[in-house]
Design a protein around this motif. Structure first.
Motif, PDB file in Angstrom:
ATOM      1  N   VAL A  72      -0.810   9.016  -9.004  1.00  0.00           N
ATOM      2  CA  VAL A  72      -1.099   7.584  -8.858  1.00  0.00           C
ATOM      3  C   VAL A  72       0.203   6.782  -8.808  1.00  0.00           C
ATOM      4  N   ILE A  73       1.110   7.038  -9.761  1.00  0.00           N
ATOM      5  CA  ILE A  73       2.367   6.278  -9.809  1.00  0.00           C
ATOM      6  C   ILE A  73       3.232   6.581  -8.585  1.00  0.00           C
ATOM      7  N   ALA A  74       3.450   7.886  -8.334  1.00  0.00           N
ATOM      8  CA  ALA A  74       4.299   8.268  -7.197  1.00  0.00           C
ATOM      9  C   ALA A  74       3.641   7.899  -5.874  1.00  0.00           C
ATOM     10  N   GLY A  75       2.326   8.086  -5.787  1.00  0.00           N
ATOM     11  CA  GLY A  75       1.628   7.777  -4.541  1.00  0.00           C
ATOM     12  C   GLY A  75       1.692   6.304  -4.201  1.00  0.00           C
ATOM     13  N   LEU A  76       1.574   5.444  -5.215  1.00  0.00           N
ATOM     14  CA  LEU A  76       1.643   3.995  -4.987  1.00  0.00           C
ATOM     15  C   LEU A  76       3.031   3.588  -4.483  1.00  0.00           C
ATOM     16  N   LEU A  77       4.070   4.111  -5.136  1.00  0.00           N
ATOM     17  CA  LEU A  77       5.438   3.769  -4.734  1.00  0.00           C
ATOM     18  C   LEU A  77       5.767   4.331  -3.348  1.00  0.00           C
ATOM     19  N   MET A  78       5.358   5.582  -3.104  1.00  0.00           N
ATOM     20  CA  MET A  78       5.642   6.191  -1.798  1.00  0.00           C
ATOM     21  C   MET A  78       4.920   5.451  -0.677  1.00  0.00           C
ATOM     22  N   SER A  79       3.668   5.101  -0.905  1.00  0.00           N
ATOM     23  CA  SER A  79       2.910   4.402   0.143  1.00  0.00           C
ATOM     24  C   SER A  79       3.562   3.064   0.472  1.00  0.00           C
ATOM     25  N   TYR A  80       4.157   2.420  -0.539  1.00  0.00           N
ATOM     26  CA  TYR A  80       4.805   1.120  -0.301  1.00  0.00           C
ATOM     27  C   TYR A  80       6.045   1.283   0.577  1.00  0.00           C
ATOM     28  N   VAL A  81       6.910   2.234   0.232  1.00  0.00           N
ATOM     29  CA  VAL A  81       8.128   2.381   1.028  1.00  0.00           C
ATOM     30  C   VAL A  81       7.811   2.871   2.438  1.00  0.00           C
ATOM     31  N   ILE A  82       6.738   3.675   2.582  1.00  0.00           N
ATOM     32  CA  ILE A  82       6.374   4.183   3.910  1.00  0.00           C
ATOM     33  C   ILE A  82       5.864   3.057   4.808  1.00  0.00           C
ATOM     34  N   THR A  83       5.091   2.139   4.232  1.00  0.00           N
ATOM     35  CA  THR A  83       4.485   1.085   5.060  1.00  0.00           C
ATOM     36  C   THR A  83       5.325  -0.196   5.128  1.00  0.00           C
ATOM     37  N   ARG A  84       6.103  -0.494   4.073  1.00  0.00           N
ATOM     38  CA  ARG A  84       6.800  -1.789   4.049  1.00  0.00           C
ATOM     39  C   ARG A  84       8.318  -1.675   4.187  1.00  0.00           C
TER      40      ARG A  84
END
Length: 551
Positions: A364-376
């Motif tokens: 959850v923690i890593a997935g949230l941060l990774m999804s942010y850098v990938i999309t934004r």
């Protein structure tokens, strides 16, 4: 000076990207690379192609390869043949009990296939309920063991993938296209074949790909019901377990065979989807009523399919309360099977939840941060991170298990036999659900909200946690619940990485079925099924009715 300017521009999100890539390089790329390298090494460490020559030249391995292709292809075709009409009927027509049918379809997908396998053994095995009932009236049932049983389990377990993808696509079609076809005199099946089918073909191919790759990666089903019918995951597992420390190169070559098949299937699906369609979805299809006769037939078909898919789990739940003597269930009821858990496999339940909770928190923690850098925070580095996260899609659990144990069974980093290696395996395999789900929400989220927060003086990182993170909560939750359910049911990699102190419920179920302790296996299977149901119920409560997985 240049270095100072560089580090002044280095933000929190740069650290997130760098640390994510570094960790994935250590726990994913390095093990898979080690496995690939070992597949080209002889026992004395010299370069050789002998492992691949043996793979392609020895009849035993060629048979495992062709069997895998045959089983997965036939299972996928049957799953597609079931999933498409189910999706069409449930999205276009008013049928009684549609929410119940959809719920049961989801539940039949989220339970592990090896539990379905065990359930069919309870029903149609040599001592199965139906087998014995038929024998009592002089009818001999065909055997459930072998390729026939594997195809049955795979088809019934993976058709929901095709159903889910296809039904979503059918709901997004602009009905103006079909109305235009009607006005031109094209209707019925011709309209479906020439207009509707091409529009939903990408979704069908995506569902079929998921079914094919899930069947290819599954270890428990062919091992439990195959009875000697060789498939590649079993061959790789057997080769590794038989020759541990001796010739891991052969296991690596077989694992690479699985990766190549998965990659070819992925590229084939991309080739099918080379033509894209854009629809406004402003005029979704109208759900209409059928004439009485057709409505009865359509309803009967849907209930027959979903009833057959969910029946084995119902039987297992009832069987868990029946006293058992080896593979034979007695006509006495009680909690003996559940009480036996504490004697036979006391740590399995605790280990399952302990390891899965640690893994899901990381995801959850890593997935949230990774999804942010990938999309934004798009850059070459985040694109590399996105591509790296796709790699587990083409890596069956057996391959990841063998790769991890090959890479981390010697210094400088020895993880073999620890709980850590299991958590790593779960995170690698399941984090994509959380990342993709959160990314899809972030893509549709207007960045001006976060920018307004920053303009008001709140730092970028604080703005992310105070503004963006709460807005993508449901997306993260949807992916997390899928990650959680599939993690507690994970068998393919766990069977290779576990030891006595880290045995989990899926491994315990597998071991008990192999040992003919069907009562204990039924009790453990029931616990896993109930946890899956409760997880989905909690998700619906937290996410709201409109976003529930149970629809």
């Amino acid at each position: 000076m240049a270095a100072a300017r560089f580090w002044r521009k280095w933000t929190f999100w740069h650290w997130v990207t760098a640390v994510s890539l570094l960790l994935l390089a250590i726990v994913l790329l390095y093990p898979v690379g080690q496995l690939l390298v070992k597949s080209f090494l002889a026992k004395d460490g010299s370069f050789t192609l002998k492992n691949y020559a043996t793979f392609l030249g020895k009849r035993y391995y060629r048979l495992a390869l062709t069997n895998s292709l045959w089983i997965c292809t036939v299972s996928t075709l049957i799953a597609t043949a079931i999933g498409i009409p189910m999706a069409f009927l449930l999205t276009r027509y008013k049928l009684p009990g549609k929410p119940l049918i959809r719920t049961l379809i989801i539940l039949s997908l989220l339970s592990p296939p090896f539990i379905g396998t065990y359930s069919w053994i309870v029903l149609l095995g040599r001592a199965g309920f139906i087998t014995r009932a038929m024998e009592a009236i002089g009818i001999t049932m065909p055997t459930i063991y072998g390729p026939r049983g594997i195809i049955l389990v795979f088809s019934l377990h993976f058709f929901p993938y095709v159903y889910l993808f296809t039904s979503a696509a059918l709901q997004s079609i602009d009905r103006s296209l079909e109305e235009a076809a009607d006005n031109l005199g094209v209707s019925g099946f011709t309209r479906f074949r020439t207009i509707t089918l091409p529009l939903v073909l990408p979704a069908i191919s995506a569902g079929a790909l998921m079914a094919f790759m899930s069947a290819l990666a599954d270890f428990g089903t062919p091992q439990l019901i195959g009875e000697g019918y060789q498939l590649l995951p079993i061959a790789a597992y057997s080769e590794y377990m038989n020759e541990i420390g001796g010739n891991p190169g052969m296991a690596g070559a077989l694992s690479m065979g699985l990766v190549v098949i998965s990659a070819v299937a992925l590229f084939a699906q991309r080739w099918i989807n080379r033509r894209t369609f854009s629809m406004s979805s402003l005029r979704p299809p109208v759900v209409v009523d059928l004439p009485l006769g057709k409505k009865i037939l359509a309803t009967a078909f849907c209930y027959l399919v979903v009833g057959t898919a969910i029946l084995p789990q119902v039987v297992v739940m009832i069987s868990s309360f029946r006293k058992a003597k080896g593979p034979i269930f007695l006509n006495e009821f009680g909690l003996d099977n559940y009480l036996t858990i504490f004697d036979r496999v006391p740590g399995a339940v605790a280990n399952t939840f302990r390891l899965s909770i640690v893994a899901i928190v990381i995801m959850v923690i890593a997935g949230l941060l990774m999804s942010y850098v990938i999309t934004r925070r798009r850059s070459v580095a985040t694109a590399a991170l996105d591509v790296t996260l796709l790699i587990p899609y083409v890596l069956p659990g057996t391959v990841i298990g063998i790769a991890l144990i090959t890479a981390f069974n010697r210094p400088p980093l020895v993880l073999t036999g620890t709980a850590t290696i299991l958590v790593i395996s779960y995170v690698i395999r399941k984090i994509s659900y959380t990342v993709r789900s959160a990314s899809s929400v972030l893509t549709s989220l207007d960045p001006s909200l976060e920018e307004a927060s920053i303009n008001l003086g709140v730092g970028p990182v604080a703005s992310f946690f105070k503004v963006t993170a709460p807005l993508v909560f449901k997306g993260v939750l949807a992916g997390a619940v899928l990650s959680w359910v599939t993690t507690i049911n994970e068998l393919s990699s766990t069977i290779i990485l576990y030891h006595a102190g880290t045995i989990t419920m899926p491994v315990a179920i597998y071991s008990q079925v192999i040992s003919d302790n069907f009562g204990l296996a039924a009790a453990l299977s029931t616990i896993l099924t109930l946890v899956t149901v409760v997880s989905l119920w909690l998700f619906n409560r937290l996410a709201g009715k409109d976003n529930g997985l149970l629809m």
